[in-house]
Design a protein around this motif. Structure first.
Motif, PDB file in Angstrom:
ATOM      1  N   GLU A   1      17.938  14.839  -6.762  1.00  0.00           N
ATOM      2  CA  GLU A   1      17.291  14.696  -8.060  1.00  0.00           C
ATOM      3  C   GLU A   1      18.205  14.067  -9.111  1.00  0.00           C
ATOM      4  O   GLU A   1      17.767  13.734 -10.185  1.00  0.00           O
ATOM      5  CB  GLU A   1      16.808  16.065  -8.549  1.00  0.00           C
ATOM      6  N   VAL A   2      19.498  13.910  -8.794  1.00  0.00           N
ATOM      7  CA  VAL A   2      20.428  13.352  -9.767  1.00  0.00           C
ATOM      8  C   VAL A   2      20.055  11.916 -10.097  1.00  0.00           C
ATOM      9  O   VAL A   2      20.100  11.492 -11.237  1.00  0.00           O
ATOM     10  CB  VAL A   2      21.873  13.430  -9.229  1.00  0.00           C
ATOM     11  N   VAL A   3      19.684  11.154  -9.099  1.00  0.00           N
ATOM     12  CA  VAL A   3      19.340   9.757  -9.320  1.00  0.00           C
ATOM     13  C   VAL A   3      17.834   9.532  -9.243  1.00  0.00           C
ATOM     14  O   VAL A   3      17.381   8.427  -9.055  1.00  0.00           O
ATOM     15  CB  VAL A   3      20.070   8.845  -8.322  1.00  0.00           C
ATOM     16  N   GLN A   4      17.073  10.556  -9.358  1.00  0.00           N
ATOM     17  CA  GLN A   4      15.629  10.529  -9.525  1.00  0.00           C
ATOM     18  C   GLN A   4      14.837  10.076  -8.303  1.00  0.00           C
ATOM     19  O   GLN A   4      13.805   9.474  -8.429  1.00  0.00           O
ATOM     20  CB  GLN A   4      15.262   9.662 -10.726  1.00  0.00           C
ATOM     21  N   VAL A   5      15.335  10.316  -7.103  1.00  0.00           N
ATOM     22  CA  VAL A   5      14.538  10.101  -5.898  1.00  0.00           C
ATOM     23  C   VAL A   5      14.172  11.474  -5.372  1.00  0.00           C
ATOM     24  O   VAL A   5      15.033  12.232  -4.973  1.00  0.00           O
ATOM     25  CB  VAL A   5      15.315   9.314  -4.828  1.00  0.00           C
ATOM     26  N   SER A   6      12.894  11.807  -5.402  1.00  0.00           N
ATOM     27  CA  SER A   6      12.537  13.164  -5.022  1.00  0.00           C
ATOM     28  C   SER A   6      12.067  13.273  -3.577  1.00  0.00           C
ATOM     29  O   SER A   6      12.357  14.249  -2.913  1.00  0.00           O
ATOM     30  CB  SER A   6      11.474  13.714  -5.968  1.00  0.00           C
ATOM     31  N   GLU A   7      11.321  12.295  -3.059  1.00  0.00           N
ATOM     32  CA  GLU A   7      10.879  12.372  -1.665  1.00  0.00           C
ATOM     33  C   GLU A   7      10.684  10.976  -1.095  1.00  0.00           C
ATOM     34  O   GLU A   7      10.360  10.040  -1.811  1.00  0.00           O
ATOM     35  CB  GLU A   7       9.598  13.187  -1.533  1.00  0.00           C
ATOM     36  N   LYS A   8      10.917  10.870   0.213  1.00  0.00           N
ATOM     37  CA  LYS A   8      10.783   9.587   0.886  1.00  0.00           C
ATOM     38  C   LYS A   8       9.321   9.325   1.202  1.00  0.00           C
ATOM     39  O   LYS A   8       8.563  10.234   1.463  1.00  0.00           O
ATOM     40  CB  LYS A   8      11.588   9.563   2.202  1.00  0.00           C
ATOM     41  N   GLY A   9       8.973   8.054   1.195  1.00  0.00           N
ATOM     42  CA  GLY A   9       7.599   7.669   1.480  1.00  0.00           C
ATOM     43  C   GLY A   9       7.459   7.095   2.876  1.00  0.00           C
ATOM     44  O   GLY A   9       8.436   6.833   3.580  1.00  0.00           O
ATOM     45  N   ILE A  10       6.223   6.869   3.271  1.00  0.00           N
ATOM     46  CA  ILE A  10       5.953   6.342   4.604  1.00  0.00           C
ATOM     47  C   ILE A  10       6.317   4.871   4.706  1.00  0.00           C
ATOM     48  O   ILE A  10       6.505   4.339   5.799  1.00  0.00           O
ATOM     49  CB  ILE A  10       4.475   6.582   4.977  1.00  0.00           C
ATOM     50  N   GLY A  11       6.480   4.198   3.587  1.00  0.00           N
ATOM     51  CA  GLY A  11       6.847   2.788   3.592  1.00  0.00           C
ATOM     52  C   GLY A  11       8.193   2.515   4.219  1.00  0.00           C
ATOM     53  O   GLY A  11       8.466   1.403   4.678  1.00  0.00           O
ATOM     54  N   MET A  12       9.058   3.517   4.272  1.00  0.00           N
ATOM     55  CA  MET A  12      10.371   3.342   4.888  1.00  0.00           C
ATOM     56  C   MET A  12      10.272   3.185   6.400  1.00  0.00           C
ATOM     57  O   MET A  12      11.188   2.672   7.034  1.00  0.00           O
ATOM     58  CB  MET A  12      11.276   4.525   4.559  1.00  0.00           C
ATOM     59  N   PHE A  13       9.182   3.614   6.995  1.00  0.00           N
ATOM     60  CA  PHE A  13       9.034   3.566   8.449  1.00  0.00           C
ATOM     61  C   PHE A  13       8.292   2.316   8.922  1.00  0.00           C
ATOM     62  O   PHE A  13       8.134   2.123  10.124  1.00  0.00           O
ATOM     63  CB  PHE A  13       8.318   4.814   8.948  1.00  0.00           C
ATOM     64  N   LEU A  14       7.842   1.481   8.004  1.00  0.00           N
ATOM     65  CA  LEU A  14       7.132   0.268   8.396  1.00  0.00           C
ATOM     66  C   LEU A  14       7.999  -0.688   9.214  1.00  0.00           C
ATOM     67  O   LEU A  14       7.507  -1.271  10.188  1.00  0.00           O
ATOM     68  CB  LEU A  14       6.555  -0.431   7.169  1.00  0.00           C
TER      69      LEU A  14
ATOM     70  N   PHE B   1       7.844   4.331  -5.829  1.00  0.00           N
ATOM     71  CA  PHE B   1       8.741   3.184  -5.824  1.00  0.00           C
ATOM     72  C   PHE B   1       8.307   2.265  -4.700  1.00  0.00           C
ATOM     73  O   PHE B   1       8.428   2.599  -3.529  1.00  0.00           O
ATOM     74  CB  PHE B   1      10.197   3.631  -5.616  1.00  0.00           C
ATOM     75  N   TYR B   2       7.769   1.099  -5.066  1.00  0.00           N
ATOM     76  CA  TYR B   2       7.339   0.115  -4.084  1.00  0.00           C
ATOM     77  C   TYR B   2       8.439  -0.917  -3.878  1.00  0.00           C
ATOM     78  O   TYR B   2       9.347  -1.049  -4.698  1.00  0.00           O
ATOM     79  CB  TYR B   2       6.050  -0.574  -4.529  1.00  0.00           C
ATOM     80  N   PHE B   3       8.340  -1.686  -2.823  1.00  0.00           N
ATOM     81  CA  PHE B   3       9.381  -2.643  -2.472  1.00  0.00           C
ATOM     82  C   PHE B   3       9.490  -3.757  -3.515  1.00  0.00           C
ATOM     83  O   PHE B   3      10.527  -4.385  -3.637  1.00  0.00           O
ATOM     84  CB  PHE B   3       9.125  -3.231  -1.086  1.00  0.00           C
ATOM     85  N   MET B   4       8.432  -4.014  -4.292  1.00  0.00           N
ATOM     86  CA  MET B   4       8.438  -5.109  -5.252  1.00  0.00           C
ATOM     87  C   MET B   4       9.423  -4.876  -6.392  1.00  0.00           C
ATOM     88  O   MET B   4       9.770  -5.798  -7.096  1.00  0.00           O
ATOM     89  CB  MET B   4       7.041  -5.305  -5.854  1.00  0.00           C
ATOM     90  N   LEU B   5       9.884  -3.660  -6.551  1.00  0.00           N
ATOM     91  CA  LEU B   5      10.787  -3.345  -7.652  1.00  0.00           C
ATOM     92  C   LEU B   5      12.234  -3.718  -7.341  1.00  0.00           C
ATOM     93  O   LEU B   5      13.084  -3.614  -8.207  1.00  0.00           O
ATOM     94  CB  LEU B   5      10.681  -1.857  -7.988  1.00  0.00           C
TER      95      LEU B   5
ATOM     96  N   VAL C   1       0.817  -1.214   0.000  1.00  0.00           N
ATOM     97  CA  VAL C   1       0.000   0.000   0.000  1.00  0.00           C
ATOM     98  C   VAL C   1       0.850   1.262   0.000  1.00  0.00           C
ATOM     99  O   VAL C   1       0.582   2.203  -0.748  1.00  0.00           O
ATOM    100  CB  VAL C   1      -0.952  -0.013   1.224  1.00  0.00           C
ATOM    101  N   PHE C   2       1.873   1.282   0.856  1.00  0.00           N
ATOM    102  CA  PHE C   2       2.683   2.490   1.025  1.00  0.00           C
ATOM    103  C   PHE C   2       3.990   2.390   0.238  1.00  0.00           C
ATOM    104  O   PHE C   2       4.724   1.420   0.389  1.00  0.00           O
ATOM    105  CB  PHE C   2       3.000   2.727   2.508  1.00  0.00           C
ATOM    106  N   PRO C   3       4.304   3.402  -0.561  1.00  0.00           N
ATOM    107  CA  PRO C   3       5.571   3.366  -1.319  1.00  0.00           C
ATOM    108  C   PRO C   3       6.763   3.695  -0.427  1.00  0.00           C
ATOM    109  O   PRO C   3       6.638   4.354   0.593  1.00  0.00           O
ATOM    110  CB  PRO C   3       5.362   4.458  -2.371  1.00  0.00           C
TER     111      PRO C   3
ATOM    112  N   TYR D   1      14.515  -6.393  -1.173  1.00  0.00           N
ATOM    113  CA  TYR D   1      13.428  -5.994  -0.284  1.00  0.00           C
ATOM    114  C   TYR D   1      12.323  -7.042  -0.266  1.00  0.00           C
ATOM    115  O   TYR D   1      11.736  -7.312   0.782  1.00  0.00           O
ATOM    116  CB  TYR D   1      12.847  -4.650  -0.695  1.00  0.00           C
ATOM    117  N   VAL D   2      12.040  -7.630  -1.416  1.00  0.00           N
ATOM    118  CA  VAL D   2      11.007  -8.662  -1.492  1.00  0.00           C
ATOM    119  C   VAL D   2      11.392  -9.860  -0.624  1.00  0.00           C
ATOM    120  O   VAL D   2      10.578 -10.367   0.154  1.00  0.00           O
ATOM    121  CB  VAL D   2      10.779  -9.101  -2.963  1.00  0.00           C
TER     122      VAL D   2
END
Length: 137
Positions: A95-108, A35-39, A23-25, A43-44
């Motif tokens: 932005e160099v490697v295309q990560v713009s903001e962290k998601g709530i999934g990192m805190f799970l 970016f979800y963990f399945m990628l 649910v949470f990226p 992480y999977v």
């Protein structure tokens, strides 16, 4: 089984490691896609092992010592997973490697660790109660 509070904590940890990552990226790419963990296969695998360990811990409710050890191993696994998330986000930030903001999934993993610690405290309390009753006999 369900009447024990540690089982409730473990079921919540199971939901957090098994369902909420879908649910949470983890973070949002600069293209706007989540970016979800399945990628990422690492992480999977780690989340799958963590979910499996939590499920096994729930099923071994009669063996408190095994449950306690499984929870400790699961805490270590979630700390490794959290470390990988933080490492990847710090090394890939900007932005160099295309990560713009962290998601709530990192805190799970943090929430799962807290629930596993609470479950371990309840298991220890149960074990101490059983030992005190055995001592009285």
């Amino acid at each position: 089984m369900i009447q024990r509070i540690q089982t409730i904590y473990l079921i919540l940890a199971l939901i957090i490691t098994g369902a909420l990552p879908f649910v949470f990226p983890l973070w949002k790419l600069s293209t706007g896609k989540d970016f979800y963990f399945m990628l990422d296969q690492v992480y999977v695998v780690l989340l799958g092992i963590s979910t499996t360990m939590t499920l096994i811990s729930i099923m071994t409710y009669k063996k408190r010592q095994n449950q306690f050890v499984l929870n400790r191993l699961n805490i270590i696994l979630n700390l490794i997973l959290l470390g990988l998330f933080v490492y990847r986000s710090l090394n890939l930030s900007g932005e160099v490697v295309q990560v713009s903001e962290k998601g709530i999934g990192m805190f799970l993993p943090i929430v799962a660790i807290v629930l596993l610690v609470l479950a371990n405290k309840a298991i220890k309390k149960d074990e101490d109660l059983v030992k005190s009753v055995d001592r009285l006999r």
